[in-house]
Design an enzyme around this catalytic site. Structure first.
Site, PDB file in Angstrom:
ATOM      1  N   ASP A 160       0.862  -1.170   0.000  1.00 57.33           N
ATOM      2  CA  ASP A 160       0.000   0.000   0.000  1.00 57.33           C
ATOM      3  C   ASP A 160       0.904   1.227   0.000  1.00 57.33           C
ATOM      4  OD1 ASP A 160      -2.397   1.595   0.383  1.00 57.33           O
ATOM      5  OD2 ASP A 160      -3.257  -0.168   1.364  1.00 57.33           O
ATOM      6  N   ASP A 184      -3.018   4.671  -2.445  1.00 62.51           N
ATOM      7  CA  ASP A 184      -4.093   5.257  -1.648  1.00 62.51           C
ATOM      8  C   ASP A 184      -4.525   6.622  -2.212  1.00 62.51           C
ATOM      9  OD1 ASP A 184      -5.488   4.809   1.001  1.00 62.51           O
ATOM     10  OD2 ASP A 184      -4.652   6.798   1.389  1.00 62.51           O
ATOM     11  N   GLU A 244      -6.188   3.850  -6.154  1.00 58.97           N
ATOM     12  CA  GLU A 244      -7.505   4.094  -5.563  1.00 58.97           C
ATOM     13  C   GLU A 244      -7.928   5.491  -6.008  1.00 58.97           C
ATOM     14  OE1 GLU A 244      -9.813   4.267  -1.275  1.00 58.97           O
ATOM     15  OE2 GLU A 244      -7.859   5.190  -1.531  1.00 58.97           O
ATOM     16  N   HIS A 257     -11.147  -2.943   3.051  1.00 59.57           N
ATOM     17  CA  HIS A 257     -11.154  -2.551   4.461  1.00 59.57           C
ATOM     18  C   HIS A 257     -11.993  -1.309   4.732  1.00 59.57           C
ATOM     19  CE1 HIS A 257      -8.317  -0.047   2.463  1.00 59.57           C
ATOM     20  NE2 HIS A 257      -8.219   0.732   3.522  1.00 59.57           N
ATOM     21  N   ASP A 258     -12.495  -0.665   3.686  1.00 60.50           N
ATOM     22  CA  ASP A 258     -13.325   0.529   3.863  1.00 60.50           C
ATOM     23  C   ASP A 258     -14.807   0.254   3.609  1.00 60.50           C
ATOM     24  OD1 ASP A 258     -11.054   2.131   4.290  1.00 60.50           O
ATOM     25  OD2 ASP A 258     -10.829   2.533   2.141  1.00 60.50           O
TER      26      ASP A 258
HETATM   27  C1  GLC Z   1      -8.107   5.389   1.632  1.00 58.95           C
HETATM   28  C2  GLC Z   1      -7.973   4.182   2.504  1.00 58.95           C
HETATM   29  C3  GLC Z   1      -8.673   4.443   3.810  1.00 58.95           C
HETATM   30  C4  GLC Z   1      -8.007   5.623   4.476  1.00 58.95           C
HETATM   31  C5  GLC Z   1      -7.938   6.817   3.548  1.00 58.95           C
HETATM   32  C6  GLC Z   1      -6.941   7.815   4.044  1.00 58.95           C
HETATM   33  O1  GLC Z   1      -9.420   5.636   1.276  1.00 58.95           O
HETATM   34  O2  GLC Z   1      -8.437   3.037   1.843  1.00 58.95           O
HETATM   35  O3  GLC Z   1      -8.664   3.332   4.646  1.00 58.95           O
HETATM   36  O4  GLC Z   1      -8.692   5.955   5.631  1.00 58.95           O
HETATM   37  O5  GLC Z   1      -7.533   6.488   2.250  1.00 58.95           O
HETATM   38  O6  GLC Z   1      -5.643   7.309   3.905  1.00 58.95           O
END
Ligand code: GLC
Ligand code: CA
Length: 562
Positions: free
Chosen positions: A104, A205, A261, A333-334
């Site tokens: 990540d 991320d 992402e 995980h979100d």
């Molecule tokens: C992304 C991650 C999430 C995190 C956010 C800030 O969306 O997947 O878990 O809280 O970024 O880093």
């Protein structure tokens, strides 16, 4: 066509990725927190499942304001997770089993405890000052009206220099200033260091948010008075330029899987981020299908409409075809657990609907991602008390909405049970012993009470389990080019309960039929599958009869090939 297809083949298009959220995966030393040695212990389990790649959520040094997504040292391992030696051992053990490791990469922001930020806040003249986004206040207020993803303003006032810094997430996650070439260089150098170590890729991320519109204008005002930053932050003015630079400086030198992402991404933008010839990333995570039940903000218990879901996923399938590559996911995980969200987590239908959802996703074009526990049909968690929550997003939202009397406790807890991120973060259920075999200590977050019924040990021993179904889906993808490369076409777009699509590659054709309801549904088999010797590739029922008038039972899924 065939030629073109061959030159377009890549290992990462044929791979299935498994996401590990280390904190909740497996604890090896009884402190209640999952760790690297725990992952190493379970590599044989993952090998048996058949996945090719692990995406490891952050394992770097972090004060854990957002469970590792707030990094204080990119080249060190979080103490609770182990040491760099443990990491190297895990990487080696994974490679020995033919499993690659994708890291990540959280570089939209750092932790406020990262040495860069510690320096940056010291003075306006500090060499690290411009690593972050500092602004003067406006009339004694924050520089603009943006609301943070985790509630409250995106600006934090800092006494030392009497200026504000930007944080799109928590105030312990200050945003890096990507317009500063030195920041980009530092990030690329760090990425290169991990590549030299032998890792196999990056999940980036919120990478669509690294370039902000200059001037940082106010956003459209929402009901709560704050402004929406997305138009000034998502897919910003220089994001493609910076990713191309990253590609030139780092990515192109290695054979990696890269996935960005990308909140706010459209298919048009994705064709740039993940285009076959654009030299940025391999693929993106888009959010359109995940936002269908979040139309009025995150905190509600709305359900996804199947016709809309089909529309969105089909758009991504057809509009990227031949241009860019999709990632396929239901869970991470979100996100809450998919079987609770779009399936039926009652005892009667849990396994059937988990398998149906898996079929629907895994037969599409793109690289599938399986989130830990999804392969067991793990469900949402029956949270009832505020004190069971661990996630900063839910905790802040609870304060925001309940403390201020906008929602009552019961309602907010119901919404959290539907949408909260902690649903995905309860420990993996390994067996029916104490704490589901996750830890011998006190787990950092409660284990879902259904672990006696849902656990890996029981499922590995049972042929018709969700685990073995995922194993079969993964194997099919490895065996059949059509599943990886075939062209997608949606059928019966307006059917309210059936998701039906075909895949075509050369002479081969595949039909995927999924019943998203608990009622029987009837469907006429399309012409190309009639009167032929069709082969059933996979199904979640035992006694299947393929006939012209196909009757789909509750949550039935069937894949046939002509
Ligand atoms: C992304 C991650 C999430 C995190 C956010 C800030 O969306 O997947 O878990 O809280 O970024 O880093
Ligand atoms: Ca541990």
């Amino acid at each position: 066509m065939e030629m073109e297809k061959d030159s377009m083949k890549s290992w990462w298009k044929e791979a299935v990725v498994y996401q590990i959220y280390p904190r909740s995966f497996k604890d090896s030393n009884g402190d209640g927190i999952g760790d690297l040695n725990g992952i190493t212990e379970k590599l044989d389990y993952l090998k048996e499942l058949g996945i090719d790649v692990i995406w490891l959520s952050p394992v770097y040094e972090s004060p854990n304001d957002d469970n590792g997504y707030d990094i204080s040292n990119y080249q060190g391992i979080m103490k609770e997770f182990g040491t760099m030696d443990d990491f190297d051992r895990m990487l080696h053990a994974a490679h020995e089993r033919g499993i690659r490791i994708v890291m990540d990469l959280v570089v939209n922001h750092t932790s406020d405890e990262h040495s860069w930020f510690v320096e940056s806040r010291k003075s306006k003249e500090n060499p690290y000052r411009d690593y972050y986004i500092w602004r003067e206040g406006k009339d004694g207020q924050a520089p603009n009206n943006w609301e943070s993803c985790f509630s409250g303003p995106t600006w934090e006032y800092d006494e030392t220099t009497k200026m504000y810094y930007l944080h799109l997430f928590s105030k312990k996650q200050p945003d890096l200033n990507w317009d500063n070439p030195v920041v980009r260089k530092e990030v690329f150098r760090m990425m290169d260091w991990w590549c030299q170590k032998g890792i196999d890729g990056f999940r980036m991320d919120v990478i669509s948010m690294i370039s902000k519109v200059s001037g940082l204008p106010d956003g459209a005002q929402q009901e709560n008075g704050y402004g929406d930053f997305s138009p000034f932050v998502c897919n910003g003015p220089h994001v493609h330029e910076y990713l191309q630079e990253m590609n030139r400086e780092v990515l192109s030198k290695y054979d990696l899987l890269t996935v960005g992402e990308c909140p706010g991404v459209t298919t048009k933008e994705a064709a740039q981020y993940a285009g076959f010839h654009t030299r940025e990333l391999n693929m993106v995570f888009q959010f359109e299908h995940m936002n269908l039940d979040n139309k009025n903000g995150k905190w509600n218990d709305a359900k996804t409409d199947l016709v809309e879901l089909k529309e969105v996923l089909s758009k991504w399938q057809t509009e990227l075809m031949g241009k860019a590559w999709n990632s396929l996911y239901w869970c991470n995980h979100d996100q809450p657990r998919i079987v609770s969200r779009m399936g039926d987590d009652s005892e009667k239908y849990r396994e059937l609907s988990a398998k149906m959802l898996a079929t629907c996703l895994h037969m599409m074009q793109g690289t599938p991602y399986v989130y830990q526990g999804e392969e067991l049909g793990m469900t949402n968690m029956p949270f009832h008390s505020f004190y069971e929550l661990r996630d900063i997003e839910s905790i802040n939202a609870y304060h925001d909405l309940v403390d201020d009397g906008i929602l009552d406790h019961e309602k907010m807890m119901r919404y959290i049970r539907c949408k909260g991120r902690d649903n995905a973060r309860t420990p993996v259920q390994w067996d029916d012993s104490d704490n589901a075999g996750f830890t011998t200590g006190e787990p950092w977050i409660d284990v879902n009470p259904n672990f006696k019924e849902i656990n890996a040990k029981e499922q590995m021993a049972r042929e018709d389990s969700v685990f073995h179904y995922y194993q079969k889906l993964i194997k099919l993808r490895h065996e059949k080019d059509i599943i990886v490369y075939g062209e997608y076409k949606l059928l019966f777009a307006n059917h309210p309960s059936l998701y039906v699509y075909s895949r075509t590659l050369g002479e081969e054709k595949l039909l995927v039929v999924c019943n998203f309801s608990k009622e029987n549904q009837t469907m006429e088999l399309p012409d190309d599958f009639q009167g032929k010797d069709v082969q059933v590739l996979i199904s979640n029922y035992k006694d299947i009869e393929v006939r012209k008038e196909l009757i789909l039972r509750p949550y039935e899924a069937i894949v046939i090939m002509n």
